[in-house]
Design a protein around this motif. Structure first.
Motif, short mmCIF file in Angstrom:
data_model
loop_
_atom_site.label_atom_id
_atom_site.label_comp_id
_atom_site.label_asym_id
_atom_site.label_seq_id
_atom_site.Cartn_x
_atom_site.Cartn_y
_atom_site.Cartn_z
N PHE B 115 60.94 27.74 74.94
CA PHE B 115 62.07 28.44 75.52
C PHE B 115 62.72 29.27 74.40
N PRO B 116 63.09 30.51 74.69
CA PRO B 116 63.75 31.31 73.65
C PRO B 116 65.10 30.69 73.28
N ARG B 117 65.52 30.86 72.03
CA ARG B 117 66.79 30.28 71.62
C ARG B 117 67.49 31.16 70.58
N LEU B 118 68.76 30.85 70.35
CA LEU B 118 69.55 31.59 69.37
C LEU B 118 69.64 30.80 68.07
N TYR B 119 69.55 31.51 66.96
CA TYR B 119 69.76 30.91 65.64
C TYR B 119 70.94 31.65 65.01
N PHE B 120 71.78 30.90 64.33
CA PHE B 120 72.95 31.55 63.75
C PHE B 120 72.81 31.76 62.26
N ASP B 121 71.68 31.35 61.73
CA ASP B 121 71.53 31.35 60.28
C ASP B 121 70.05 31.49 59.96
N GLU B 122 69.72 32.34 59.02
CA GLU B 122 68.32 32.58 58.63
C GLU B 122 67.61 31.28 58.17
N ASP B 123 68.40 30.34 57.61
CA ASP B 123 67.80 29.10 57.11
C ASP B 123 67.23 28.22 58.22
N THR B 124 67.69 28.43 59.44
CA THR B 124 67.28 27.54 60.54
C THR B 124 66.14 28.10 61.38
N VAL B 125 65.68 29.31 61.09
CA VAL B 125 64.62 29.90 61.92
C VAL B 125 63.29 29.22 61.61
N PRO B 126 62.34 29.21 62.58
CA PRO B 126 61.10 28.48 62.38
C PRO B 126 60.19 29.12 61.32
N GLY B 127 59.54 28.29 60.54
CA GLY B 127 58.54 28.74 59.58
C GLY B 127 59.07 29.72 58.57
N ARG B 128 58.18 30.42 57.95
CA ARG B 128 58.58 31.53 57.07
C ARG B 128 58.79 32.73 57.94
N PRO B 129 59.99 33.29 57.95
CA PRO B 129 60.22 34.39 58.88
C PRO B 129 59.31 35.58 58.62
N GLY B 130 58.41 35.74 59.55
CA GLY B 130 57.60 36.91 59.71
C GLY B 130 56.72 37.41 58.58
N GLN B 131 55.42 37.51 58.89
CA GLN B 131 54.55 38.26 57.99
C GLN B 131 54.77 39.75 58.21
N LEU B 132 55.16 40.11 59.41
CA LEU B 132 55.33 41.53 59.73
C LEU B 132 56.76 41.81 60.17
N LYS B 133 57.29 42.91 59.66
CA LYS B 133 58.64 43.31 60.06
C LYS B 133 58.55 44.65 60.80
N PHE B 134 59.27 44.74 61.91
CA PHE B 134 59.27 45.97 62.71
C PHE B 134 60.71 46.47 62.85
N VAL B 135 60.91 47.73 62.56
CA VAL B 135 62.25 48.32 62.72
C VAL B 135 62.19 49.31 63.89
N TYR B 136 63.24 49.27 64.70
CA TYR B 136 63.28 50.14 65.89
C TYR B 136 64.62 50.87 65.98
N ASN B 137 64.56 52.00 66.67
CA ASN B 137 65.75 52.75 67.00
C ASN B 137 65.87 52.79 68.52
N GLY B 138 66.88 52.09 69.01
CA GLY B 138 67.10 52.06 70.46
C GLY B 138 68.25 52.98 70.82
N GLU B 139 67.93 54.23 71.07
CA GLU B 139 68.93 55.25 71.43
C GLU B 139 70.10 55.26 70.43
N GLY B 140 69.75 55.26 69.15
CA GLY B 140 70.75 55.37 68.10
C GLY B 140 71.10 54.06 67.42
N ALA B 141 70.80 52.94 68.05
CA ALA B 141 71.11 51.63 67.46
C ALA B 141 69.86 51.07 66.78
N LEU B 142 70.00 50.79 65.47
CA LEU B 142 68.85 50.23 64.74
C LEU B 142 68.82 48.71 64.90
N PHE B 143 67.65 48.16 65.08
CA PHE B 143 67.47 46.71 65.09
C PHE B 143 66.07 46.41 64.56
N PHE B 144 65.84 45.14 64.23
CA PHE B 144 64.51 44.82 63.73
C PHE B 144 64.01 43.48 64.24
#
Lengths: 130, 151
Positions: B115-144
């Motif tokens: 089930f998808p869930r929210l994490y409030f802190d990078e230290d609590t995310v599963p495993g080593r966060p990501g071998q791959l990073k993706f950056v996107y522009n959603g109609e002017g708002a950047l997120f990754f």
């Protein structure tokens, strides 16, 4: 076919809202909707609230969609209710697994009114029927 | 089963673009060469264990989340409860993950996801966060997003 009473089984309130909205757009705005958060809650609700059509997710807490559908099909009086599966995990493997359970169609999210109409045999869309 | 980085990126980008467009009517463009820091509030995550094993993490600003949720609900942010907002974002991630796994592995294997869930802190995310990073522009708002694939 007219489905006057439709049950939506999904643990996400957002997903239930989207499903209801898509059914409205697909022409089922006058239908009466019942909602359940998982298969167990749906089975309880069905005891006193018979419906004409069930729309169910797969990945849910307490009782998942596959277990729910199998239990439903063993229940006298409920086994003939048509079921549509709408899930982010809907694919050919799920279709194969549910074959023989009377499921009308398996639709992969994101949902659209066209996919519902296709699943119900009322239009053209992307839903895959058995 | 192993995939090239190009295959994985194409599958992930397509899932993001398609899901944002179909669920929230937002046009998303991958920002392949973005180097700067992108702010975020909270992390949305999901793990999958079949056909492959890995995890997906999304990092967004409040403005980006607001645009998504308002578009999906057709309702103003202030009229929605925290529970509705969280549920909406997690459902988007759930759908996106299904699209990604379909794009990468095809349609013939049963999918298993948490089930998808929210994490409030990078230290609590599963495993080593990501071998791959993706950056996107959603109609002017950047997120990754970060994608970890174990196979």
């Amino acid at each position: 076919m007219a489905y006057e009473k439709i049950m939506i089984v999904d643990d996400s309130a957002t997903s239930r809202m989207i499903i209801r909205r898509c059914f409205h757009i697909a022409g089922y705005e006058k239908s009466e909707y019942t909602e359940a958060e998982d298969g167990l809650a749906a089975l309880h609700l069905l005891k006193d609230n018979p419906v004409d059509l069930i729309v169910s997710d797969l990945n849910m807490p307490r009782m998942d969609g596959t277990t729910f559908i199998r239990r439903l099909k063993m229940k006298e009086g409920a086994s003939r209710i048509p079921v549509i599966v709408i899930s982010s995990m809907g694919n050919d493997a799920v279709r194969e697994e549910l074959e023989g359970t009377g499921v009308l169609a398996v639709i992969r999210k994101p949902l659209s009114p066209a996919k519902i109409l296709e699943a119900l045999g009322e239009g053209e869309g992307d839903g895959d029927e058995f | 089963m192993s995939f090239s980085e190009q295959d994985v990126s194409a599958a992930f980008n397509d899932a993001v673009i398609r899901t944002f467009a179909e669920m929230a009517f937002i046009d998303v463009i991958p920002e392949h060469h973005h180097e700067g820091k992108i702010s975020y509030t909270g992390i949305m995550g999901l793990e999958f264990s079949h056909p492959g094993r890995g995890h997906i993490l999304f990092y967004m600003t409040k403005d980006c989340k607001k645009q998504l949720v308002e578009n999906i609900y057709g309702e103003e942010w202030i009229r929605l409860s925290d529970m509705e907002i969280d549920d909406c974002l997690l459902e988007l991630l759930n759908v996106l993950a299904g699209e990604f796994l379909k794009n990468l592995y095809g349609d013939n294997d049963k999918v298993a996801m948490s089930f998808p869930r929210l994490y409030f802190d990078e230290d609590t995310v599963p495993g080593r966060p990501g071998q791959l990073k993706f950056v996107y522009n959603g109609e002017g708002a950047l997120f990754f997003a970060r994608l970890g694939l174990e196979d």
